[in-house]
Design an enzyme around this catalytic site. Sequence first.
Site, PDB file in Angstrom:
ATOM      1  CG  HIS A  56      33.792  38.646  34.845  1.00 41.44           C
ATOM      2  ND1 HIS A  56      34.611  38.023  35.746  1.00 41.44           N
ATOM      3  CD2 HIS A  56      34.628  39.367  34.043  1.00 41.44           C
ATOM      4  CE1 HIS A  56      35.878  38.332  35.499  1.00 41.44           C
ATOM      5  NE2 HIS A  56      35.917  39.166  34.475  1.00 41.44           N
ATOM      6  CG  ASP A 115      36.314  35.621  32.415  1.00 41.25           C
ATOM      7  OD1 ASP A 115      35.651  34.582  32.265  1.00 41.25           O
ATOM      8  OD2 ASP A 115      37.094  35.811  33.370  1.00 41.25           O
ATOM      9  CG  ASP A 116      36.552  40.645  30.671  1.00 41.54           C
ATOM     10  OD1 ASP A 116      36.215  40.279  31.815  1.00 41.54           O
ATOM     11  OD2 ASP A 116      37.709  40.926  30.368  1.00 41.54           O
ATOM     12  CG  HIS A 143      36.195  43.632  35.112  1.00 43.42           C
ATOM     13  ND1 HIS A 143      37.511  43.733  35.467  1.00 43.42           N
ATOM     14  CD2 HIS A 143      36.094  42.473  34.429  1.00 43.42           C
ATOM     15  CE1 HIS A 143      38.172  42.687  34.991  1.00 43.42           C
ATOM     16  NE2 HIS A 143      37.332  41.895  34.365  1.00 43.42           N
ATOM     17  CG  HIS A 156      39.448  37.699  28.465  1.00 45.55           C
ATOM     18  ND1 HIS A 156      40.618  36.994  28.600  1.00 45.55           N
ATOM     19  CD2 HIS A 156      39.128  38.144  29.704  1.00 45.55           C
ATOM     20  CE1 HIS A 156      40.995  37.019  29.871  1.00 45.55           C
ATOM     21  NE2 HIS A 156      40.119  37.711  30.567  1.00 45.55           N
TER      22      HIS A 156
END
Length: 333
Positions: free
Chosen positions: A194, A143-144, A198, A285
């Site tokens: 995602h 993620d991210d 955020h 991540h």
Amino acid sequence: MSQRGRRRRRRTYTLQVLWIVVAILATVGLIIGYKLGVKENDTDLNSVVNAAEHPTQIVVENTATPVPTLEPTTEPTVTPTVTPIPTATPTPEPTPQGPYQVYEGDKQDETQNGEVVTPTGEAEKPTEEKPEKTQKMIALTFDDGPYPPVTERILKLLKDNDSHATFFVMGNRMDTYPDTVAQAFEDGNQIGNHTYSHKDLSKLNASDIAYEVEHSNELINKNAAVGDAYLRPPYGAKNDTVRSAVKVPMICWSVDTLDWKSKDKDAIYKEIMDNVKDGDILLMHDLYPTTADAMEKVIPELIRQGYKLVTVQELLEANGITPEGGTVYYNAR
Ligand code: NI
């Protein structure tokens, strides 16, 4: 040859050497300048992304005005005459501090929202072995990102080990790192969404949720033609509004590696090896070099233990699950 001739020759020779030295220094300067430029850009980007998460820094704004898109850093222009002289060997990427910690990973949503997790798919069907599935399978998810210094290392590891993963990317990074996303997709990995910036979707209204998801999806599709990307809600946070506003499958996880917290490759390795089982979806991540460090050991070891590393979509399908819009999946069991 006369003394004058010799002197002239020597001077020409000295000039040639000088030019070569200047050319070499300029090249080195250009490389270092470019690297510094990329690093600086990452820092800026992470601060901006994270600023959106700092409660103290949140500016209440109409969702119609997105967070300003960051300009990709242009290559620093280095003039041959002003040559930065490298005094030391370039240091490896420093361990990210500060800005990287703000995400606090994605909390284990089951506990966070106090929800009862109902296993999807398989459990409702009569027990029947699927003859075609002969191998243990899991899905690594990141993620991210993208964040090239880490993402590209992971991409190479996956490729070298004939494996695939799923990258849940940030919409607001798409203009800055188009190549990394395109490369991940081209390698056969799955690109998931995602959200744009955020935000905790469970705190937004339906139209703001739709914006976070759909605007991000449009930007992702500029780099990789994924169609309607699966969504990983930030922090795993969702409620009924999220469920009805989101039209794509939502993917959570069954193994939380806590990589954002430990930033320790051995701890990440242990967390995975202690918990992994067939059908798992693992949360990581691609922001932290320690996560890539851990993958160097984790990926070959999982393969040695008989796991096939596939995308989330492949994992669900191999287990007879047809992903549905607005439904949350934690694993493929
Ligand atoms: Ni996240």
